[in-house]
Write a protein that holds these residues in place. Structure first.
Motif, short mmCIF file in Angstrom:
data_model
loop_
_atom_site.label_atom_id
_atom_site.label_comp_id
_atom_site.label_asym_id
_atom_site.label_seq_id
_atom_site.Cartn_x
_atom_site.Cartn_y
_atom_site.Cartn_z
N ILE A 94 0.84 -1.19 0.00
CA ILE A 94 0.00 0.00 0.00
C ILE A 94 0.88 1.24 0.00
O ILE A 94 2.05 1.19 0.37
CB ILE A 94 -0.93 0.04 1.23
CG1 ILE A 94 -0.11 0.08 2.53
CG2 ILE A 94 -1.91 -1.12 1.24
CD1 ILE A 94 -0.90 0.42 3.76
N VAL A 131 -4.10 0.69 -2.44
CA VAL A 131 -3.51 -0.64 -2.64
C VAL A 131 -2.84 -0.61 -4.00
O VAL A 131 -3.48 -0.37 -5.02
CB VAL A 131 -4.58 -1.75 -2.56
CG1 VAL A 131 -3.95 -3.11 -2.81
CG2 VAL A 131 -5.28 -1.71 -1.20
N GLU A 180 -7.42 0.13 -5.29
CA GLU A 180 -8.52 0.32 -4.36
C GLU A 180 -8.01 1.11 -3.16
O GLU A 180 -6.80 1.21 -2.93
CB GLU A 180 -9.13 -1.02 -3.92
CG GLU A 180 -8.34 -1.74 -2.86
CD GLU A 180 -8.97 -3.06 -2.44
OE1 GLU A 180 -9.74 -3.07 -1.49
OE2 GLU A 180 -8.67 -4.07 -3.09
N ARG A 187 -7.94 1.72 0.94
CA ARG A 187 -8.13 1.07 2.24
C ARG A 187 -7.88 2.11 3.32
O ARG A 187 -7.00 2.95 3.19
CB ARG A 187 -7.15 -0.07 2.44
CG ARG A 187 -7.41 -1.24 1.56
CD ARG A 187 -7.39 -2.51 2.35
NE ARG A 187 -7.71 -3.61 1.46
CZ ARG A 187 -7.14 -4.79 1.51
NH1 ARG A 187 -6.22 -5.02 2.41
NH2 ARG A 187 -7.50 -5.74 0.68
N LEU A 244 -6.85 2.35 7.20
CA LEU A 244 -6.24 1.58 8.28
C LEU A 244 -6.08 2.46 9.52
O LEU A 244 -5.93 3.67 9.40
CB LEU A 244 -4.86 1.08 7.86
CG LEU A 244 -4.77 0.27 6.58
CD1 LEU A 244 -3.31 0.02 6.23
CD2 LEU A 244 -5.51 -1.04 6.74
#
Length: 88
Positions: free
Chosen positions: A16, A30, A35, A37, A39
């Motif tokens: 990432i 990613v 995509e 993400r 975290l």
């Protein structure tokens, strides 16, 4: 049949790049799929910053310094090409 252990030089399955931090979260892209993400910032290395590329191995995120530097170089080269094209 048992699979051989992964090579320490093999590219990690998940990489990432941190786009930005929003409060206690890191918004990341990613690399393989583009995509997004989100975290928890606490799950990342404390020195991680936007633009860093990280990989997940052995249950933790690690900064890939070589890929981070290579990515920064590629981006700078793209901007230089765009500036030269627009200067014509």
């Amino acid at each position: 049949r048992a699979q051989p252990p992964p090579s320490p030089f093999a590219r990690p399955a998940l990489m990432i790049t941190i786009d930005r931090f929003e409060e206690e979260y890191a918004v990341c892209g990613v690399n393989a799929t583009l995509e997004v993400r989100v975290l928890r910032r606490s799950s990342l290395p404390p020195q991680a910053k936007p633009g860093d590329t990280l990989y997940f191995r052995d249950g933790a995120w690690h900064i890939d310094e070589a890929e981070t530097a290579a990515r920064a170089t590629r981006i700078a080269e793209r901007f230089d090409r765009i500036k030269r094209r627009n200067a014509l």
